[in-house]
Scaffold this active site. Sequence first.
Site, PDB file in Angstrom:
ATOM      1  N   PRO A  41      -5.473  -4.993   1.181  1.00  0.00           N
ATOM      2  CA  PRO A  41      -4.976  -6.170   1.900  1.00  0.00           C
ATOM      3  C   PRO A  41      -5.942  -6.715   2.949  1.00  0.00           C
ATOM      4  O   PRO A  41      -5.884  -7.892   3.287  1.00  0.00           O
ATOM      5  CB  PRO A  41      -3.689  -5.676   2.572  1.00  0.00           C
ATOM      6  CG  PRO A  41      -3.534  -4.239   2.270  1.00  0.00           C
ATOM      7  CD  PRO A  41      -4.590  -3.816   1.304  1.00  0.00           C
ATOM      8  N   GLU A  79       0.964  -8.745  11.548  1.00  0.00           N
ATOM      9  CA  GLU A  79       0.781  -7.594  10.652  1.00  0.00           C
ATOM     10  C   GLU A  79       1.382  -7.945   9.288  1.00  0.00           C
ATOM     11  O   GLU A  79       2.502  -8.442   9.224  1.00  0.00           O
ATOM     12  CB  GLU A  79       1.460  -6.360  11.280  1.00  0.00           C
ATOM     13  CG  GLU A  79       1.732  -5.206  10.349  1.00  0.00           C
ATOM     14  CD  GLU A  79       0.466  -4.577   9.752  1.00  0.00           C
ATOM     15  OE1 GLU A  79      -0.454  -4.241  10.509  1.00  0.00           O
ATOM     16  OE2 GLU A  79       0.426  -4.436   8.511  1.00  0.00           O
ATOM     17  N   GLN A 101       0.817  -1.215   0.000  1.00  0.00           N
ATOM     18  CA  GLN A 101       0.000   0.000   0.000  1.00  0.00           C
ATOM     19  C   GLN A 101       0.849   1.262   0.000  1.00  0.00           C
ATOM     20  O   GLN A 101       2.036   1.213   0.326  1.00  0.00           O
ATOM     21  CB  GLN A 101      -0.896   0.008   1.238  1.00  0.00           C
ATOM     22  CG  GLN A 101      -0.126  -0.132   2.552  1.00  0.00           C
ATOM     23  CD  GLN A 101      -0.940  -0.725   3.680  1.00  0.00           C
ATOM     24  OE1 GLN A 101      -2.156  -0.643   3.673  1.00  0.00           O
ATOM     25  NE2 GLN A 101      -0.276  -1.320   4.651  1.00  0.00           N
ATOM     26  N   ASP A 145       0.388  -0.026  13.625  1.00  0.00           N
ATOM     27  CA  ASP A 145       0.872   1.154  14.355  1.00  0.00           C
ATOM     28  C   ASP A 145       1.257   0.795  15.789  1.00  0.00           C
ATOM     29  O   ASP A 145       1.888   1.580  16.489  1.00  0.00           O
ATOM     30  CB  ASP A 145      -0.184   2.269  14.346  1.00  0.00           C
ATOM     31  CG  ASP A 145      -1.517   1.775  14.875  1.00  0.00           C
ATOM     32  OD1 ASP A 145      -1.670   1.686  16.100  1.00  0.00           O
ATOM     33  OD2 ASP A 145      -2.416   1.455  14.067  1.00  0.00           O
ATOM     34  N   ASP A 186      -7.694  -5.625  14.269  1.00  0.00           N
ATOM     35  CA  ASP A 186      -7.384  -4.191  14.231  1.00  0.00           C
ATOM     36  C   ASP A 186      -6.992  -3.853  12.789  1.00  0.00           C
ATOM     37  O   ASP A 186      -5.823  -3.655  12.476  1.00  0.00           O
ATOM     38  CB  ASP A 186      -6.237  -3.914  15.214  1.00  0.00           C
ATOM     39  CG  ASP A 186      -5.882  -2.444  15.261  1.00  0.00           C
ATOM     40  OD1 ASP A 186      -6.603  -1.634  14.660  1.00  0.00           O
ATOM     41  OD2 ASP A 186      -4.855  -2.110  15.883  1.00  0.00           O
ATOM     42  N   ASP A 244       0.402 -12.493   6.312  1.00  0.00           N
ATOM     43  CA  ASP A 244      -1.018 -12.284   6.035  1.00  0.00           C
ATOM     44  C   ASP A 244      -1.812 -12.959   7.173  1.00  0.00           C
ATOM     45  O   ASP A 244      -1.624 -14.153   7.431  1.00  0.00           O
ATOM     46  CB  ASP A 244      -1.332 -12.935   4.686  1.00  0.00           C
ATOM     47  CG  ASP A 244      -2.786 -12.770   4.276  1.00  0.00           C
ATOM     48  OD1 ASP A 244      -3.656 -12.620   5.159  1.00  0.00           O
ATOM     49  OD2 ASP A 244      -3.037 -12.798   3.071  1.00  0.00           O
ATOM     50  N   GLY A 245      -2.672 -12.196   7.835  1.00  0.00           N
ATOM     51  CA  GLY A 245      -3.411 -12.713   8.987  1.00  0.00           C
ATOM     52  C   GLY A 245      -4.235 -13.948   8.643  1.00  0.00           C
ATOM     53  O   GLY A 245      -4.414 -14.850   9.471  1.00  0.00           O
TER      54      GLY A 245
HETATM   55  N1  SPD Z   1     -11.130   4.625   7.689  1.00  0.00           N
HETATM   56  C1  SPD Z   1     -10.124   4.237   8.603  1.00  0.00           C
HETATM   57  C2  SPD Z   1     -10.449   3.020   9.352  1.00  0.00           C
HETATM   58  C3  SPD Z   1      -9.316   2.517  10.124  1.00  0.00           C
HETATM   59  C4  SPD Z   1      -9.693   1.523  11.138  1.00  0.00           C
HETATM   60  N2  SPD Z   1      -8.605   0.831  11.670  1.00  0.00           N
HETATM   61  C5  SPD Z   1      -7.465   1.548  11.984  1.00  0.00           C
HETATM   62  C6  SPD Z   1      -6.408   0.677  12.504  1.00  0.00           C
HETATM   63  C7  SPD Z   1      -5.448   1.435  13.315  1.00  0.00           C
HETATM   64  N3  SPD Z   1      -4.709   0.599  14.153  1.00  0.00           N
END
Ligand code: SPD
Length: 298
Positions: free
Chosen positions: A182, A126, A51, A106, A175, A157-158
């Site tokens: 992806p 991740e 990405q 993150d 999350d 890949d999860g």
């Molecule tokens: N439109 C944005 C949606 C994001 C949702 N997940 C964010 C993950 C951050 N850890």
Amino acid sequence: MTDKNTPDGIKIKEEGMEDLWNIWYKELHDGIAGLTLKIDRIYESTASDFQRIEVIENKDFGKLLVLYGSLMVCDRDNNAYNEMITHIPLFCHPKPRDVLIIGGGDCGALTEVMKHPEVEKCTMCEIDEMVVEVSKKHFSYLTTGLADPRANVVYQDGKVYLQESKNKYDIIMLDLSDPVGPAADLFQKPFHQNVYDQLNDDGILVAQAESPFFNQKTIRAMYTNLADIFPIVRLYTCFMPIYPSGCWAFAFCSKKYDPLRDFDQNRYDNLKLTTRYYNDETHRAAFALPQYIKNLLK
Ligand code: SPD
């Protein structure tokens, strides 16, 4: 600074140039509305194998992480999302020893999980290592959990990770970014069934479920699919100013525990968490849904 006319009539500034920086971030929501933010600085503008990745800064919101043109986290409001996706299931499970986060690059959710001493191991799977590296550089306070010996990071890949996993988990958190690119398959029923199969007999899944205002089809489909799989499915929300509509949904899915009845008030009182959004009252209030969201789930 005074204007001066040159012989050919073109005005120039006497001292230096006026700052004409006027760069804006624009994110459209469903093509009908959107969020715009003045960008004061661009720190990263790059791409991984998966990405586009940008880190930009706005005077009021601080640094913002943008993946494939969609805002993921920012300094000002990341707490709400990260605290609500983690502490709600963690305080409802009596022995949350083994936790799996799928996505979460993150590392904000991982860092929140690490605040719970009952957790013996937290694996974060991740797909995109570059998101973790960029987060370490620009959002270092979100990534402190990585240094905890209980943290285990896997770059995969999860979907593949879960298919191959021999482990069973007490809590799984999805999350994820939006259901495009992806993450798309990770919003589908076969994947949710796979998650169910990898949970212990009293396991809990929490999945980010998008905006109840702009993404109603997604929420309805997710809820219907999850309710076919899990005996207990409850939607809850939090305020997330940078996400579409400012209201964000999560699906709490459980084999045994109810998010209100089984909330452990004693453990909450004893832990004395430092949070900015989550507390025992926002835990309970999050499950009180406006009627238009309830209607979606009928
Ligand atoms: N439109 C944005 C949606 C994001 C949702 N997940 C964010 C993950 C951050 N850890």
